[in-house]
Design a protein around this motif. Structure first.
Motif, short mmCIF file in Angstrom:
data_model
loop_
_atom_site.label_atom_id
_atom_site.label_comp_id
_atom_site.label_asym_id
_atom_site.label_seq_id
_atom_site.Cartn_x
_atom_site.Cartn_y
_atom_site.Cartn_z
N LEU A 172 0.84 -1.19 0.00
CA LEU A 172 0.00 0.00 0.00
C LEU A 172 0.88 1.24 0.00
O LEU A 172 0.66 2.17 -0.77
CB LEU A 172 -0.94 0.02 1.21
CG LEU A 172 -1.85 1.25 1.30
CD1 LEU A 172 -2.85 1.28 0.15
CD2 LEU A 172 -2.57 1.29 2.64
N THR A 173 1.90 1.24 0.86
CA THR A 173 2.86 2.34 0.92
C THR A 173 4.25 1.78 1.14
O THR A 173 4.41 0.61 1.53
CB THR A 173 2.53 3.31 2.07
OG1 THR A 173 2.56 2.60 3.31
CG2 THR A 173 1.17 3.96 1.87
N ALA A 192 -0.99 -3.99 -8.25
CA ALA A 192 -2.07 -3.03 -8.54
C ALA A 192 -3.37 -3.82 -8.53
O ALA A 192 -3.64 -4.59 -9.46
CB ALA A 192 -1.85 -2.36 -9.89
N GLU A 197 -10.18 2.46 -4.55
CA GLU A 197 -9.31 2.33 -3.39
C GLU A 197 -9.60 1.06 -2.59
O GLU A 197 -10.72 0.56 -2.55
CB GLU A 197 -9.45 3.56 -2.48
CG GLU A 197 -8.84 4.81 -3.08
CD GLU A 197 -8.76 5.94 -2.06
OE1 GLU A 197 -9.07 5.71 -0.88
OE2 GLU A 197 -8.37 7.06 -2.47
N GLN A 202 -2.46 -1.20 -3.33
CA GLN A 202 -2.43 -0.09 -4.27
C GLN A 202 -3.51 -0.23 -5.34
O GLN A 202 -3.83 -1.33 -5.78
CB GLN A 202 -1.07 -0.01 -4.98
CG GLN A 202 0.10 0.34 -4.10
CD GLN A 202 1.39 0.47 -4.89
OE1 GLN A 202 2.13 1.41 -4.70
NE2 GLN A 202 1.67 -0.48 -5.76
N THR A 203 -4.04 0.88 -5.78
CA THR A 203 -4.87 0.92 -6.97
C THR A 203 -3.97 1.00 -8.20
O THR A 203 -2.75 1.16 -8.09
CB THR A 203 -5.79 2.15 -6.95
OG1 THR A 203 -4.96 3.33 -6.98
CG2 THR A 203 -6.65 2.17 -5.70
N ALA A 205 -3.94 3.52 -10.23
CA ALA A 205 -3.42 4.89 -10.26
C ALA A 205 -2.26 5.07 -9.29
O ALA A 205 -1.24 5.70 -9.64
CB ALA A 205 -4.54 5.88 -9.94
N SER A 206 -2.36 4.51 -8.10
CA SER A 206 -1.28 4.67 -7.13
C SER A 206 -0.04 3.88 -7.55
O SER A 206 1.09 4.33 -7.35
CB SER A 206 -1.73 4.28 -5.72
OG SER A 206 -2.24 2.97 -5.68
N SER A 209 1.69 5.89 -10.12
CA SER A 209 2.38 7.03 -9.50
C SER A 209 3.73 6.60 -8.95
O SER A 209 4.74 7.31 -9.11
CB SER A 209 1.52 7.61 -8.38
OG SER A 209 2.18 8.67 -7.73
N VAL A 210 3.78 5.44 -8.30
CA VAL A 210 5.05 4.91 -7.78
C VAL A 210 6.01 4.61 -8.93
O VAL A 210 7.20 4.91 -8.87
CB VAL A 210 4.80 3.64 -6.94
CG1 VAL A 210 6.12 2.97 -6.58
CG2 VAL A 210 4.03 4.00 -5.67
#
Length: 253
Positions: A172-173, A192, A197, A202-203, A205-206, A209-210
């Motif tokens: 997730l992070t 992903a 959400e 993670q989605t 989109a996230s 981003s990573v």
């Protein structure tokens, strides 16, 4: 030259998901058929398995895996270690080395106590456990492996960097220290789950981003649910350096 084969690229329920009649679960595209996550990496004659899903028996037979030198576990959730008992044929002559954090190894001992008895029943899998820690490298044969901390919501788990390839699942992070360790990659494999959400994954989109932040030469997405959509259609929306992995995909690196 090394190689990775994706044995499974789906989330905990797999795709198709039982009782579901959505277009993804009904798809005839083999890339939309996703077993639970696991991969095998081959470095010359050293074969390293990352996670051992509940689908491992079928995955191993489909991929023709003839030996495994070590298993790396990311965490103790069943979709990532539910196939441990299916390692029996690979432990016939020597115990299987398992590398994981201490609490994960404790979970293995709790779930499979018969594998750690003083006088075990003949034929059970035998394991040689090794405790690892984030940012402390270790080696399997001539392969150096760096465990990396990522967060599965509030659960600390690990990903792995092996040379210029990194394998991150259920993230997730991630802390800044891990981001610093994921620079200059040829291949980034990262999870992903879906478009909307989720509390611990993670989605799309996230994940993108990573990937943009880390700028690997190529990224492959794993741990997708049926809610991600059809492989053929959603793939067209991805940046040029990002692809969906799929079961049976083999990459050289």
């Amino acid at each position: 030259m090394a190689q990775i084969e994706f044995l499974g690229t789906g989330t905990s329920t797999g795709v198709p998901q039982p009782l579901c009649t959505c277009e993804v679960c009904n798809s005839t595209d083999p890339r939309d058929k996703r077993l639970r996550c696991s991969s095998i990496l081959k470095f010359d004659n050293t074969h390293i398995l990352i996670d051992c899903s509940p689908d491992f028996r079928y995955q191993a037979m489909r991929a023709g895996i003839d030996h495994i030198d070590a298993l790396l576990l990311t965490h103790a959730h069943t979709d990532h270690m539910g196939g441990l008992d299916d390692l029996r044929p690979y432990c016939t002559y020597d115990p299987m080395p398992i590398y994981a954090e201490d609490r994960v190894l404790n979970d293995v001992r709790t779930r499979l106590p018969y594998c750690f008895m003083e006088n075990p029943y003949p034929g059970i899998p035998r394991f040689d456990t090794h405790i690892i820690a984030p940012n402390t490298p270790f080696s399997v044969g001539n392969v150096e492996i760096l465990p990396l901390r990522v967060m599965h919501y509030n659960l600390p788990i690990v990903g792995y960097r092996l040379g210029n390839l990194a394998y991150i699942t259920d993230c997730l992070t991630m802390p800044d220290e891990t981001i610093a360790q994921l620079q200059d990659l040829d291949i980034l494999i990262i999870n992903a789950l879906r478009h909307t959400e989720h509390i611990s994954h993670q989605t799309l989109a996230s994940a993108l981003s990573v990937i943009e932040k880390l700028a690997p030469r190529q990224a492959y997405l794993i741990h997708m649910s049926h809610n991600m959509g059809l492989h053929e259609e959603v793939s067209k929306q991805l940046p040029a350096n990002v692809k969906f992995a799929y079961d049976g995909l083999v990459l050289d690196f």
